[in-house]
Design an enzyme around this catalytic site. Structure first.
Site, PDB file in Angstrom:
ATOM      1  N   ASP A  17      -8.078  -3.608  -7.870  1.00 28.51           N
ATOM      2  CA  ASP A  17      -7.554  -2.348  -6.848  1.00 28.51           C
ATOM      3  C   ASP A  17      -7.996  -1.113  -7.451  1.00 28.51           C
ATOM      4  O   ASP A  17      -7.596  -0.558  -8.026  1.00 28.51           O
ATOM      5  CB  ASP A  17      -6.227  -2.569  -6.729  1.00 28.51           C
ATOM      6  CG  ASP A  17      -5.548  -1.608  -5.389  1.00 28.51           C
ATOM      7  OD1 ASP A  17      -6.608  -0.796  -4.908  1.00 28.51           O
ATOM      8  OD2 ASP A  17      -4.428  -1.729  -5.062  1.00 28.51           O
ATOM      9  N   CYS A  25       0.873  -1.258   0.160  1.00 31.17           N
ATOM     10  CA  CYS A  25       0.177  -0.013  -0.122  1.00 31.17           C
ATOM     11  C   CYS A  25       0.931   1.268   0.183  1.00 31.17           C
ATOM     12  O   CYS A  25       1.642   1.447  -0.650  1.00 31.17           O
ATOM     13  CB  CYS A  25      -0.940   0.021   1.173  1.00 31.17           C
ATOM     14  SG  CYS A  25      -2.288   1.091   1.020  1.00 31.17           S
ATOM     15  N   HIS A  75      -7.222  -4.826  -3.697  1.00 33.90           N
ATOM     16  CA  HIS A  75      -5.973  -3.910  -2.621  1.00 33.90           C
ATOM     17  C   HIS A  75      -6.101  -4.775  -1.288  1.00 33.90           C
ATOM     18  O   HIS A  75      -6.891  -5.324  -0.729  1.00 33.90           O
ATOM     19  CB  HIS A  75      -6.662  -2.620  -2.601  1.00 33.90           C
ATOM     20  CG  HIS A  75      -5.872  -1.715  -1.558  1.00 33.90           C
ATOM     21  ND1 HIS A  75      -4.513  -1.112  -2.614  1.00 33.90           N
ATOM     22  CD2 HIS A  75      -5.582  -1.220  -0.345  1.00 33.90           C
ATOM     23  CE1 HIS A  75      -3.799  -0.595  -1.636  1.00 33.90           C
ATOM     24  NE2 HIS A  75      -4.301  -0.574  -0.526  1.00 33.90           N
TER      25      HIS A  75
END
Length: 245
Positions: A183, A125, A214
Protein backbone atom coordinates in the site's frame (compact mmCIF):
# COMPACT_ATOMS: atom_id res chain seq x y z
CA UNK A 1 -29.81 -13.37 9.00
CA UNK A 2 -32.19 -11.61 6.64
CA UNK A 3 -31.64 -7.87 6.91
CA UNK A 4 -33.47 -4.62 6.26
CA UNK A 5 -32.13 -1.24 5.22
CA UNK A 6 -33.36 2.29 5.78
CA UNK A 7 -31.87 5.73 6.28
CA UNK A 8 -32.09 8.43 8.90
CA UNK A 9 -30.95 12.06 8.73
CA UNK A 10 -29.15 12.75 11.99
CA UNK A 11 -28.70 16.24 13.38
CA UNK A 12 -25.07 17.13 14.02
CA UNK A 13 -23.45 20.44 14.97
CA UNK A 14 -22.35 20.80 11.34
CA UNK A 15 -25.65 19.91 9.67
CA UNK A 16 -27.86 16.97 8.75
CA UNK A 17 -25.99 13.73 8.15
CA UNK A 18 -27.68 11.08 6.01
CA UNK A 19 -26.95 7.75 7.67
CA UNK A 20 -27.86 4.43 6.10
CA UNK A 21 -28.84 1.73 8.58
CA UNK A 22 -28.56 -2.00 7.89
CA UNK A 23 -29.95 -4.32 10.54
CA UNK A 24 -31.51 -7.75 11.09
CA UNK A 25 -35.19 -8.14 10.29
CA UNK A 26 -35.80 -10.30 13.33
CA UNK A 27 -36.80 -8.82 16.64
CA UNK A 28 -34.14 -8.25 19.26
CA UNK A 29 -31.55 -5.85 20.58
CA UNK A 30 -28.32 -5.92 18.61
CA UNK A 31 -24.93 -4.26 18.98
CA UNK A 32 -24.07 -1.45 16.58
CA UNK A 33 -21.13 -0.91 14.26
CA UNK A 34 -20.40 2.49 12.76
CA UNK A 35 -18.90 1.73 9.36
CA UNK A 36 -16.92 4.61 7.88
CA UNK A 37 -16.53 4.64 4.10
CA UNK A 38 -13.78 5.72 1.77
CA UNK A 39 -13.69 9.29 0.48
CA UNK A 40 -16.32 8.30 -2.12
CA UNK A 41 -19.04 7.85 0.57
CA UNK A 42 -21.61 5.03 0.29
CA UNK A 43 -20.70 3.31 -2.97
CA UNK A 44 -22.01 -0.12 -3.93
CA UNK A 45 -18.99 -1.94 -2.39
CA UNK A 46 -19.50 -0.04 0.88
CA UNK A 47 -23.19 -0.96 0.93
CA UNK A 48 -22.36 -4.61 0.34
CA UNK A 49 -19.87 -4.63 3.21
CA UNK A 50 -22.47 -3.07 5.51
CA UNK A 51 -24.99 -5.74 4.49
CA UNK A 52 -22.49 -8.53 5.21
CA UNK A 53 -21.85 -7.20 8.70
CA UNK A 54 -25.54 -6.69 9.42
CA UNK A 55 -26.27 -10.25 8.38
CA UNK A 56 -24.10 -11.43 11.27
CA UNK A 57 -26.40 -9.79 13.79
CA UNK A 58 -25.32 -6.17 13.97
CA UNK A 59 -26.93 -2.79 13.40
CA UNK A 60 -24.59 -1.12 10.90
CA UNK A 61 -24.60 2.64 10.41
CA UNK A 62 -22.97 4.10 7.30
CA UNK A 63 -22.71 7.90 7.60
CA UNK A 64 -22.06 10.28 4.76
CA UNK A 65 -18.64 11.22 6.04
CA UNK A 66 -18.50 14.56 4.19
CA UNK A 67 -22.15 15.51 4.59
CA UNK A 68 -21.30 19.19 5.18
CA UNK A 69 -19.57 19.46 1.84
CA UNK A 70 -21.99 17.68 -0.50
CA UNK A 71 -25.74 17.46 -1.16
CA UNK A 72 -27.46 14.67 0.76
CA UNK A 73 -27.15 11.39 -1.11
CA UNK A 74 -23.89 12.23 -2.88
CA UNK A 75 -21.85 9.24 -4.01
CA UNK A 76 -18.57 9.94 -5.78
CA UNK A 77 -17.41 7.78 -8.67
CA UNK A 78 -14.28 5.66 -8.57
CA UNK A 79 -12.57 7.88 -11.14
CA UNK A 80 -10.19 10.81 -11.15
CA UNK A 81 -12.98 13.37 -10.75
CA UNK A 82 -14.42 11.50 -7.76
CA UNK A 83 -10.99 10.97 -6.25
CA UNK A 84 -10.09 14.65 -6.57
CA UNK A 85 -13.36 15.78 -4.98
CA UNK A 86 -13.09 13.21 -2.17
CA UNK A 87 -9.53 14.21 -1.37
CA UNK A 88 -10.52 17.86 -1.38
CA UNK A 89 -13.26 17.04 1.14
CA UNK A 90 -10.80 15.05 3.25
CA UNK A 91 -8.46 17.99 3.57
CA UNK A 92 -11.33 20.44 4.22
CA UNK A 93 -13.33 18.80 7.03
CA UNK A 94 -11.69 19.10 10.47
CA UNK A 95 -11.40 16.05 12.68
CA UNK A 96 -13.47 17.77 15.34
CA UNK A 97 -16.46 17.63 12.98
CA UNK A 98 -15.92 13.89 12.53
CA UNK A 99 -15.87 13.60 16.33
CA UNK A 100 -19.27 15.24 16.66
CA UNK A 101 -20.62 13.03 13.86
CA UNK A 102 -19.53 9.98 15.83
CA UNK A 103 -21.16 11.25 18.99
CA UNK A 104 -24.41 11.88 17.11
CA UNK A 105 -24.44 8.26 15.93
CA UNK A 106 -23.61 6.93 19.40
CA UNK A 107 -26.47 8.97 20.85
CA UNK A 108 -28.82 7.71 18.13
CA UNK A 109 -28.14 4.00 18.55
CA UNK A 110 -28.34 4.19 22.32
CA UNK A 111 -31.91 5.46 21.95
CA UNK A 112 -33.09 2.73 19.57
CA UNK A 113 -35.12 -0.22 20.83
CA UNK A 114 -33.31 -2.54 18.39
CA UNK A 115 -29.85 -1.73 19.79
CA UNK A 116 -28.24 -3.11 22.94
CA UNK A 117 -26.25 0.08 23.57
CA UNK A 118 -22.82 -1.31 22.66
CA UNK A 119 -21.04 0.37 19.76
CA UNK A 120 -17.98 -0.50 17.69
CA UNK A 121 -16.36 1.13 14.69
CA UNK A 122 -14.94 -0.12 11.41
CA UNK A 123 -13.62 1.59 8.33
CA UNK A 124 -11.55 1.41 5.16
CA UNK A 125 -9.01 3.95 3.85
CA UNK A 126 -9.96 7.36 5.32
CA UNK A 127 -12.74 5.42 7.01
CA UNK A 128 -10.07 3.34 8.75
CA UNK A 129 -8.69 6.57 10.15
CA UNK A 130 -12.18 7.64 11.20
CA UNK A 131 -12.73 4.28 12.94
CA UNK A 132 -9.46 4.88 14.80
CA UNK A 133 -10.62 8.41 15.55
CA UNK A 134 -13.97 7.09 16.78
CA UNK A 135 -12.10 4.87 19.24
CA UNK A 136 -11.04 8.05 21.06
CA UNK A 137 -14.70 8.23 22.14
CA UNK A 138 -15.09 6.25 25.37
CA UNK A 139 -18.40 4.79 24.11
CA UNK A 140 -16.62 2.89 21.32
CA UNK A 141 -15.71 -0.51 22.72
CA UNK A 142 -13.73 -1.79 19.74
CA UNK A 143 -12.53 -0.73 16.31
CA UNK A 144 -11.37 -2.56 13.19
CA UNK A 145 -9.25 -0.29 11.01
CA UNK A 146 -8.37 -1.38 7.48
CA UNK A 147 -5.44 0.38 5.75
CA UNK A 148 -6.14 3.59 7.65
CA UNK A 149 -4.66 6.58 5.84
CA UNK A 150 -3.19 9.78 7.25
CA UNK A 151 -2.61 8.58 10.82
CA UNK A 152 1.15 8.36 10.38
CA UNK A 153 1.35 11.75 8.70
CA UNK A 154 -1.05 13.40 11.17
CA UNK A 155 -1.92 15.95 8.50
CA UNK A 156 -5.74 15.99 8.53
CA UNK A 157 -7.07 19.35 9.75
CA UNK A 158 -7.49 19.58 13.52
CA UNK A 159 -7.03 21.98 16.38
CA UNK A 160 -3.49 22.04 17.86
CA UNK A 161 -2.98 19.05 20.14
CA UNK A 162 -6.04 17.24 18.78
CA UNK A 163 -4.38 15.38 15.92
CA UNK A 164 -5.13 11.67 15.77
CA UNK A 165 -1.60 10.30 16.13
CA UNK A 166 -0.90 12.48 19.15
CA UNK A 167 -4.00 11.19 20.97
CA UNK A 168 -3.37 7.46 20.54
CA UNK A 169 -3.04 6.82 24.28
CA UNK A 170 -6.60 8.09 24.83
CA UNK A 171 -8.09 4.97 23.23
CA UNK A 172 -9.84 2.85 25.88
CA UNK A 173 -11.34 0.01 23.83
CA UNK A 174 -9.70 -2.73 21.78
CA UNK A 175 -8.42 -1.72 18.37
CA UNK A 176 -7.20 -3.79 15.41
CA UNK A 177 -5.01 -2.48 12.60
CA UNK A 178 -4.74 -4.21 9.21
CA UNK A 179 -2.25 -2.97 6.63
CA UNK A 180 -1.27 -3.94 3.09
CA UNK A 181 2.48 -4.21 2.62
CA UNK A 182 2.12 -3.03 -0.97
CA UNK A 183 0.00 0.00 0.00
CA UNK A 184 1.77 3.20 -1.12
CA UNK A 185 -0.55 5.37 0.97
CA UNK A 186 0.86 3.94 4.22
CA UNK A 187 4.48 3.00 3.44
CA UNK A 188 6.71 0.86 5.65
CA UNK A 189 8.13 3.85 7.50
CA UNK A 190 4.63 5.11 8.26
CA UNK A 191 3.54 1.72 9.57
CA UNK A 192 6.67 1.51 11.72
CA UNK A 193 5.92 4.93 13.21
CA UNK A 194 2.41 3.83 14.20
CA UNK A 195 3.59 0.46 15.53
CA UNK A 196 6.25 1.98 17.74
CA UNK A 197 3.75 4.50 19.11
CA UNK A 198 1.28 1.70 19.86
CA UNK A 199 3.90 -0.24 21.79
CA UNK A 200 4.67 2.82 23.86
CA UNK A 201 1.02 3.75 24.43
CA UNK A 202 -0.05 0.72 26.46
CA UNK A 203 -3.44 0.49 24.72
CA UNK A 204 -5.13 -2.81 23.79
CA UNK A 205 -4.33 -3.39 20.12
CA UNK A 206 -3.73 -6.07 17.52
CA UNK A 207 -1.55 -5.60 14.46
CA UNK A 208 -1.57 -7.41 11.13
CA UNK A 209 0.28 -6.81 7.88
CA UNK A 210 -0.79 -8.71 4.77
CA UNK A 211 0.49 -9.00 1.22
CA UNK A 212 -2.05 -6.72 -0.42
CA UNK A 213 -2.50 -3.36 -2.05
CA UNK A 214 -4.56 -0.42 -0.88
CA UNK A 215 -8.33 -1.02 -1.14
CA UNK A 216 -7.98 -4.81 -1.25
CA UNK A 217 -11.43 -5.06 0.40
CA UNK A 218 -13.20 -3.18 -2.41
CA UNK A 219 -15.00 -5.69 -4.62
CA UNK A 220 -14.64 -3.49 -7.70
CA UNK A 221 -11.36 -2.89 -9.45
CA UNK A 222 -8.13 -4.79 -9.96
CA UNK A 223 -6.84 -4.55 -6.36
CA UNK A 224 -9.63 -6.66 -4.85
CA UNK A 225 -8.48 -9.82 -3.04
CA UNK A 226 -11.61 -11.92 -2.38
CA UNK A 227 -9.94 -14.57 -0.21
CA UNK A 228 -8.23 -11.97 1.95
CA UNK A 229 -11.41 -9.91 2.21
CA UNK A 230 -13.29 -12.96 3.49
CA UNK A 231 -10.62 -13.45 6.17
CA UNK A 232 -10.97 -9.83 7.24
CA UNK A 233 -14.75 -10.13 7.51
CA UNK A 234 -14.33 -13.16 9.73
CA UNK A 235 -11.84 -11.36 11.96
CA UNK A 236 -14.01 -8.25 12.23
CA UNK A 237 -17.12 -10.25 13.10
CA UNK A 238 -15.17 -12.21 15.71
CA UNK A 239 -13.91 -8.98 17.30
CA UNK A 240 -17.35 -7.39 17.46
CA UNK A 241 -19.08 -10.54 18.68
CA UNK A 242 -16.57 -10.77 21.51
CA UNK A 243 -16.56 -7.10 22.52
CA UNK A 244 -20.12 -5.93 21.82
CA UNK A 245 -22.44 -8.80 22.77
Amino acid sequence: MIIQQHSHDLSTPTGLMRTSIYRPQQQGRFPAIIFYSEIFQQTAPIARTAAILAGHGFVVLVPEVFHELNPIGTVLAYDDVGKDKGNQDKWTKPLEAHDTDTQAMVDFVQEQSYCNGNVGAMGVCIGGHLAYRAALNASIKSAFCLYATDIHSDTLPAQPGNQSFARMADIQGEIHFIWGRQDPHVPAEGRLKIYQALQASGINYQWQEVNAQHAFMRDEGDRYDPALALTMYQQAVALFQRTLR
